[in-house]
Design a protein around this motif. Structure first.
Motif, short mmCIF file in Angstrom:
data_model
loop_
_atom_site.label_atom_id
_atom_site.label_comp_id
_atom_site.label_asym_id
_atom_site.label_seq_id
_atom_site.Cartn_x
_atom_site.Cartn_y
_atom_site.Cartn_z
N UNK A 51 27.46 28.84 1.95
CA UNK A 51 26.52 29.91 1.61
C UNK A 51 25.12 29.68 2.16
N UNK A 52 24.79 28.43 2.49
CA UNK A 52 23.42 28.06 2.87
C UNK A 52 23.30 27.97 4.39
N UNK A 53 22.42 28.79 4.95
CA UNK A 53 22.14 28.72 6.39
C UNK A 53 21.05 27.70 6.65
N UNK A 54 19.92 27.81 5.95
CA UNK A 54 18.82 26.87 6.07
C UNK A 54 18.21 26.67 4.70
N UNK A 55 17.56 25.51 4.51
CA UNK A 55 16.98 25.23 3.20
C UNK A 55 15.80 24.27 3.36
N UNK A 56 14.82 24.46 2.51
CA UNK A 56 13.70 23.52 2.40
C UNK A 56 13.47 23.25 0.92
N UNK A 57 13.24 21.98 0.60
CA UNK A 57 13.05 21.58 -0.80
C UNK A 57 11.68 20.90 -0.94
N UNK A 58 10.91 21.36 -1.93
CA UNK A 58 9.58 20.79 -2.17
C UNK A 58 9.41 20.60 -3.68
N UNK A 59 8.34 19.92 -4.02
CA UNK A 59 7.95 19.80 -5.42
C UNK A 59 7.04 20.95 -5.81
N UNK A 60 7.41 21.67 -6.87
CA UNK A 60 6.58 22.77 -7.38
C UNK A 60 5.88 22.29 -8.64
N UNK A 61 4.58 22.61 -8.80
CA UNK A 61 3.85 22.15 -9.99
C UNK A 61 4.52 22.63 -11.28
N UNK A 62 4.51 21.76 -12.29
CA UNK A 62 5.12 22.10 -13.57
C UNK A 62 4.35 21.38 -14.66
N UNK A 63 3.95 22.12 -15.69
CA UNK A 63 3.11 21.53 -16.74
C UNK A 63 3.83 20.41 -17.49
N UNK A 64 5.11 20.59 -17.72
CA UNK A 64 5.84 19.61 -18.53
C UNK A 64 6.22 18.37 -17.71
N UNK A 65 6.73 18.58 -16.49
CA UNK A 65 7.29 17.47 -15.71
C UNK A 65 6.38 17.01 -14.57
N UNK A 66 5.24 17.64 -14.42
CA UNK A 66 4.37 17.31 -13.29
C UNK A 66 4.78 18.09 -12.07
N UNK A 67 6.01 17.86 -11.63
CA UNK A 67 6.63 18.63 -10.56
C UNK A 67 8.09 18.86 -10.91
N UNK A 68 8.64 19.94 -10.37
CA UNK A 68 10.09 20.14 -10.42
C UNK A 68 10.58 20.41 -9.01
N UNK A 69 11.85 20.16 -8.81
CA UNK A 69 12.46 20.39 -7.50
C UNK A 69 12.68 21.88 -7.31
N UNK A 70 12.16 22.40 -6.19
CA UNK A 70 12.38 23.81 -5.88
C UNK A 70 12.98 23.93 -4.49
N UNK A 71 14.02 24.75 -4.38
CA UNK A 71 14.70 24.98 -3.10
C UNK A 71 14.41 26.39 -2.60
N UNK A 72 13.98 26.47 -1.35
CA UNK A 72 13.83 27.75 -0.66
C UNK A 72 15.05 27.89 0.26
N UNK A 73 15.86 28.90 0.03
CA UNK A 73 17.15 29.01 0.68
C UNK A 73 17.24 30.27 1.53
N UNK A 74 17.67 30.11 2.77
CA UNK A 74 18.08 31.23 3.62
C UNK A 74 19.60 31.27 3.56
N UNK A 75 20.13 32.39 3.11
CA UNK A 75 21.58 32.50 2.95
C UNK A 75 22.25 32.78 4.28
N UNK A 76 23.46 32.28 4.43
CA UNK A 76 24.28 32.59 5.61
C UNK A 76 24.72 34.04 5.55
N UNK A 77 25.08 34.58 6.69
CA UNK A 77 25.54 35.96 6.76
C UNK A 77 26.74 36.17 5.84
N UNK A 78 26.70 37.30 5.13
CA UNK A 78 27.83 37.63 4.26
C UNK A 78 27.66 37.20 2.82
#
Length: 534
Positions: A450-477
């Motif tokens: 399902x995943x064509x391309x992906x980038x993962x970064x830390x997003x600010x979060x009050x409780x955990x400091x950062x959380x893992x966030x994925x930016x996903x480009x979906x494959x065709x279909x």
């Protein structure tokens, strides 16, 4: 203070006086290889003898314009033969070639030209507009030479007229091995671009260490790919390495995945050089590529610029029958210094071993002490190239520890001797006290159809400091849904330690990239920071 350079291989013991162009071009002509094809571009071929003639003519023309040894010469082109000729001509007369990325705007060019104190610009007419806009704000430019191929009007020196009236013969300037030959500016994703300097012997050393020992090239090889020539990776793969061994370079001006496959067929590329994104695009857009194009000439592929995931390695090998040799290199180090070697068993979960001629160790970023095998830390490198910035003493000091260069990557030195990439130093996500390498999560998500391309970064979060966030480009279909998000998250939970799963997933149409194709995770992190503040 500069890096502590070491020259552990006999091939790296160059004479006191050496000019890179003598070694890359003139030597082949004098030794009887003048009829070998040096450059293939579209349906044209340029032999080594013709390359030498064009380099000599332009070199003489630059001297006539007043360009002197040590002058910096900006070379601004797409991937065209005139770009190679211009860099080599500057180097042959003892000047310093400074290739410029084609997408740079006037403000960026002003900074680079003024910082480097460049005296001359050689530019493709299709890229002249930003140079003309920059010129009133530059301090040192005396000459602009335009390669007119598209009928763009200008009042500068014409490249063809300049070279038509000069001699075919030119003796190389008596440069020493430690004179500057090349300057490359970093992409500036984390601040102002910095000029990385490279000497004549350092340019040659990239071929005589990495290429010679990891690729085993011969004069029958054809190097090709889509890295821009001003990208250190592209300059090495498409200029230094093929020309060092009397081989051929295949240039494609603005290479899409289809253009690249067509070049493999038309030019007989044997060693294809690209980045993981391009390999993924080839696999996605041309699933029947080996049937549509004749790719039988390929014997190996090279990847750098971003981490190569095991899934991309395996899919490309299954489709094209060749292995991708992943490597890590930087603008500052000039080319790849960690890789597998041809003939070795490749572990796609690791970058590889230190390239012959280089030493690597993993250190504690706070103490500088070497860490035990298996512990993640900061990679330190020593060899025939090292980090040396142009007029940036504060950056220079931070880039070295005890003479070892610090490229800024988190690695594990495994018990088997391989180096396993974890993250860029600034890509490490710290969530609830856990250290989570973003690329590790990306590699697991990339396994999914399902995943064509992906980038993962830390997003600010009050409780955990950062959380893992994925930016996903979906494959065709495939379409975004809550069910798909849960499936992606569960796949990571079931593959890695559960705390590494992306607590947030955002589906996007594109990812921010540098001109060389690298994902600009710094922009994604900044976007998340602004969202939190808003």
């Amino acid at each position: 203070m500069g890096p502590n350079l070491v020259h552990a291989l006999p091939e790296l013991h160059y004479p006191e006086h050496v000019n890179v162009v003598t070694e890359l071009v003139d030597r082949h002509v004098s030794e009887g290889r003048g009829d070998n094809v040096a450059i293939r571009f579209e349906d044209e071929e340029m032999t080594y003898a013709e390359l030498q003639r064009q380099v000599n003519r332009l070199g003489n023309g630059l001297v006539n314009l007043g360009v002197e040894p040590g002058d910096r010469v900006v070379v601004r082109f797409t991937n065209r033969p005139e770009a190679i000729v211009s860099c080599l001509a500057a180097q042959k007369i003892g000047a310093v070639a400074l290739p410029s990325m084609k997408l740079l705007r006037a403000a960026e060019l002003v900074h680079i030209i003024n910082n480097a104190e460049a005296s001359t610009v050689v530019v493709y007419d299709a890229l002249l507009d930003e140079i003309d806009e920059a010129l009133p704000r530059t301090d040192t430019v005396e000459n602009v030479v335009v390669v007119e191929r598209n009928g763009v009007e200008h009042d500068h020196t014409d490249y063809d007229e300049l070279t038509a009236g000069t001699d075919d013969d030119l003796d190389a300037h008596q440069t020493t091995r430690d004179d500057l030959a090349l300057m490359l500016y970093t992409s500036g994703t984390t601040g102002e671009p910095k000029g990385a300097t490279h000497t004549h012997r350092q340019v040659l050393a990239t071929a005589d260490s990495y290429a010679r020992y990891c690729l085993n090239p011969t004069e029958d090889d054809v190097f090709g790919g889509n890295p821009p020539l001003p990208f250190a990776y592209g300059y090495g793969d498409l200029v230094t390495m093929p020309l060092r061994f009397g081989a051929t370079t295949s240039l494609v001006e603005n290479a899409s995945p289809g253009d690249l496959l067509q070049a493999v067929e038309d030019h007989g590329i044997t060693i294809i050089c690209s980045i993981p994104t391009a390999y993924n695009q080839i696999l996605q857009k041309y699933p029947d590529g080996p049937e549509e194009y004749d790719t039988s000439s390929l014997r190996m592929a090279i990847s750098a610029g971003e981490p190569l995931t095991p899934s991309t390695f395996n899919k490309f090998k299954d489709s094209y029958g060749v292995e991708i040799y992943d490597g890590i290199g930087t603008t500052e180090m000039l080319h790849i210094f960690v890789s597998h070697r041809e003939g070795q068993d490749i572990d796609p979960g690791a970058t590889g071993y230190p390239v012959p001629g280089y030493e690597c160790k993993v250190i504690d970023p706070d103490t500088g002490e070497e860490l035990p095998r298996g512990e993640a830390g900061l990679l330190a490198v020593r060899g025939p190239t090292g980090i040396s910035y142009w007029n940036r003493p504060e950056k220079q000091e931070n880039a070295l520890v005890d003479g070892w260069s610090l490229p800024g990557d988190i690695y594990i030195h495994r018990e088997d001797g391989r180096l396993e990439y974890k993250a860029r130093e600034d890509d490490l996500i710290i969530s609830s006290g856990y250290n989570i390498p973003g690329p590790e999560v990306e590699a697991v998500l990339q396994e999914l159809d399902e995943v064509s391309e992906v980038a993962v970064v830390g997003a600010p979060d009050e409780e955990r400091g950062q959380v893992v966030k994925a930016f996903v480009i979906l494959a065709d279909g495939f379409d975004a849904s809550d069910e798909l998000t849960e499936s992606l998250q569960n796949h990571v939970k079931n593959t890695l330690a559960p705390y590494k799963y992306p607590r947030r997933v955002e589906y996007v149409d594109e990812l921010p990239r540098t001109e060389t194709g690298k994902i600009q995770r710094v922009k994604l992190r900044e976007r998340e920071r602004q969202r939190q503040e808003a």
